[in-house]
Motif scaffolding. Structure first.
Motif, mmCIF file in Angstrom:
data_model
loop_
_atom_site.group_PDB
_atom_site.id
_atom_site.type_symbol
_atom_site.label_atom_id
_atom_site.label_comp_id
_atom_site.label_asym_id
_atom_site.label_seq_id
_atom_site.Cartn_x
_atom_site.Cartn_y
_atom_site.Cartn_z
ATOM 1 N N ASN A 7 0.917 -1.257 0.153
ATOM 2 C CA ASN A 7 -0.026 0.136 -0.244
ATOM 3 C C ASN A 7 0.858 1.373 0.021
ATOM 4 O OD1 ASN A 7 -2.470 -1.527 0.372
ATOM 5 N ND2 ASN A 7 -2.269 -1.855 2.478
ATOM 6 N N GLY A 8 2.014 1.002 -0.757
ATOM 7 C CA GLY A 8 2.883 2.201 -0.671
ATOM 8 C C GLY A 8 3.538 2.720 0.659
ATOM 9 N N VAL A 9 3.623 1.606 1.411
ATOM 10 C CA VAL A 9 4.644 1.845 2.979
ATOM 11 C C VAL A 9 5.584 0.807 2.902
ATOM 12 C CG1 VAL A 9 4.255 1.994 5.054
ATOM 13 C CG2 VAL A 9 2.305 2.830 3.615
ATOM 14 N N ALA A 10 6.788 1.311 3.087
ATOM 15 C CA ALA A 10 7.774 0.494 3.114
ATOM 16 C C ALA A 10 7.688 -0.410 4.227
ATOM 17 C CB ALA A 10 9.091 1.254 3.449
ATOM 18 N N TYR A 299 -4.699 -3.767 18.181
ATOM 19 C CA TYR A 299 -5.338 -4.195 16.849
ATOM 20 C C TYR A 299 -6.331 -3.506 16.239
ATOM 21 C CZ TYR A 299 -9.353 -6.734 18.744
ATOM 22 O OH TYR A 299 -10.357 -7.277 19.285
ATOM 23 N N ALA A 300 -6.315 -3.407 14.890
ATOM 24 C CA ALA A 300 -7.378 -2.387 14.091
ATOM 25 C C ALA A 300 -8.713 -3.267 14.026
ATOM 26 C CB ALA A 300 -6.975 -2.044 12.920
ATOM 27 N N THR A 301 -9.730 -2.877 14.744
ATOM 28 C CA THR A 301 -11.278 -3.152 14.501
ATOM 29 C C THR A 301 -11.841 -3.160 13.274
ATOM 30 O OG1 THR A 301 -11.948 -1.613 15.705
ATOM 31 C CG2 THR A 301 -11.331 -3.258 17.129
ATOM 32 N N GLU A 302 -11.143 -2.228 12.526
ATOM 33 C CA GLU A 302 -11.615 -1.804 11.162
ATOM 34 C C GLU A 302 -10.667 -1.172 10.437
ATOM 35 O OE1 GLU A 302 -13.759 2.467 11.218
ATOM 36 O OE2 GLU A 302 -14.526 1.069 13.165
ATOM 37 N N ILE A 311 -4.027 0.682 7.179
ATOM 38 C CA ILE A 311 -4.065 -0.573 8.196
ATOM 39 C C ILE A 311 -5.248 -1.181 8.087
ATOM 40 C CG2 ILE A 311 -3.822 -1.166 10.572
ATOM 41 C CD1 ILE A 311 -2.225 1.332 11.043
ATOM 42 N N ALA A 312 -5.192 -2.576 7.746
ATOM 43 C CA ALA A 312 -6.357 -3.506 7.693
ATOM 44 C C ALA A 312 -6.933 -3.926 8.700
ATOM 45 C CB ALA A 312 -5.942 -4.676 6.800
#
Length: 409
Positions: A7-10, A299-302, A311-312
């Motif tokens: 996603n363009g992030v190293a 952790y990401a919930t969304e 971030i997924a």
């Protein structure tokens, strides 16, 4: 380092793909490595020791935002509910106040915070000063001593143990279990320590319920909020958090601050001459070389975007206060120690999970530095000096394992 992208992030990794936060360089001095990661962007994906990856947040603005973002959950029980794991951490250690989300987090915090209000901490100050003086008296009998073993660890251990009513003969074991929880050790060692600490605190709570005392643990057993009270698992987990966080942070704050002072004769003399500068010094020690390098995971919930990184849902995110506190976008000359900087360090977190014991840690550290700076004419590094410090091998916390010093009578 190579830098494949997502996603363009190293994606930061070393040549072997190993965990950079488990390297000898990281344990010795994490700041150059964290600065290198931040140079690729304030939120980067790195490898972890289990072959997985995590987002590491190293920019100050992004770290502060992440710490208060409700989309980044701390509920580890929910995260691992449908993920296989061979770990066997005791629930009292894996499901503490740190690992809960609202509304449970707010309820638990409200019941616990009465013991750590500024007024409650102020009442403890005379006793902290007595304990610090007793430890200094014991050190005064020697020409050379290890400040970690002789002062930085025993002071906060004694304070939190007295608060919780932990008998003196049990404190060495409690300290050992706490050390093992944070050490970069084999997972089964960490798991065994978690069950040992949980079992001990379960028995201690039973003793306090049968014979209440004038201590925080007895108060927590009796605490109510609109008819609600802590359940038995909540009591054990809160006690575990207070034991571990209640001394680890402060011990490392004292140790790291003394390393800084032993490296700077002029600053040591300046503080000794003007003790009114100590509160500012404590804040700068917290920023410059704080006790918490990397916070426990979220952790990401969304799906969300943070610092340009996409971030997924389900991705793990770790905030690095140690990196954020040296972000040149926020602090001028961040690697230098300068008293009187504007506030804003993130060593005690930010948002709902701001450290419950921050006021107590500040008071303990201020008294510790005052005693250590005034008890002798001077205190100086022994052996190879403060640049050859042996540091603890832990990913999250930072502090010296030993700090040999000599005293000038």
């Amino acid at each position: 380092m190579g830098s494949p992208t997502r996603n363009g992030v190293a994606v930061q990794r070393n040549a072997s793909g190993a965990d950079p936060l488990a390297s000898p360089e990281y344990f010795r001095d994490p700041y150059p490595l964290l600065a290198a990661v931040r140079s690729g962007g304030p939120v980067q994906r790195i490898r972890t020791g289990n072959g997985r990856t995590t987002w590491l947040v190293t920019g100050w603005a992004e770290a502060r935002a992440a710490l208060a973002d409700a989309r980044l959950s701390k509920d580890t029980a929910r995260y691992f509910a449908d993920r296989p794991s061979n770990r066997n951490l005791a629930p009292a250690v894996s499901r503490t106040l740190l690992a809960t989300d609202p509304p449970d987090h707010g309820r638990l915090r409200k019941l616990a915070m009465t013991a750590f209000t500024p007024a409650a901490v102020a009442r403890l100050e005379p006793r902290i000063r007595v304990l610090a003086g007793e430890l200094a008296d014991a050190l005064a009998e020697r020409a050379e001593a290890d400040l970690v073993e002789g002062f930085a660890v025993p002071l906060p251990i004694a304070v939190i143990s007295e608060l919780l009513g932990i008998p003196e003969p049990d404190r060495a074991a409690v300290r050992r279990w706490s050390d093992e929880l944070f050490a970069a050790a084999a997972p089964d060692t960490v798991d065994r320590a978690s069950h040992a600490l949980s079992g001990y605190l379960t028995r201690l709570i039973a003793d306090r319920r049968a014979a209440p005392g004038d201590d925080v643990l007895s108060g927590l057993i009796a605490a109510r909020d609109d008819g609600d009270r802590l359940s038995e698992p909540e009591l054990v987990s809160l006690a575990a958090l207070l034991v571990v966080a209640g001394h680890e942070t402060t011990a490392n704050l004292i140790g790291n601050g003394m390393v800084t002072l032993l490296r700077d004769d002029a600053l040591r003399a300046r503080l000794r001459a003007d003790l009114a500068l100590l509160p500012a010094a404590v804040e700068e020690f917290l920023r410059h070389d704080g006790p918490l390098t990397v916070a426990t995971f979220r952790y990401a919930t969304e799906p969300l975007v943070l610092g340009g990184a996409t971030i997924a849902a389900g991705d793990v995110v770790q905030v690095a206060p140690g990196a954020a506190n040296r972000d040149p976008a926020r602090f001028d000359a961040p690697d230098s120690v300068r008293l009187g900087r504007a506030g804003g360090h993130l060593s005690f977190g930010h948002g709902p999970h701001h450290c419950l014991g921050a006021a107590l840690a500040r008071v303990e550290a201020r008294i510790a530095f005052e005693v250590l700076l005034t008890r002798w004419t001077d205190i100086r590094p022994a052996g190879h000096g403060p640049d050859a410090v042996e540091w603890r091998r832990t990913r999250l916390m930072r502090g010296p394992a030993r700090l040999p010093v000599t005293f000038v009578p």
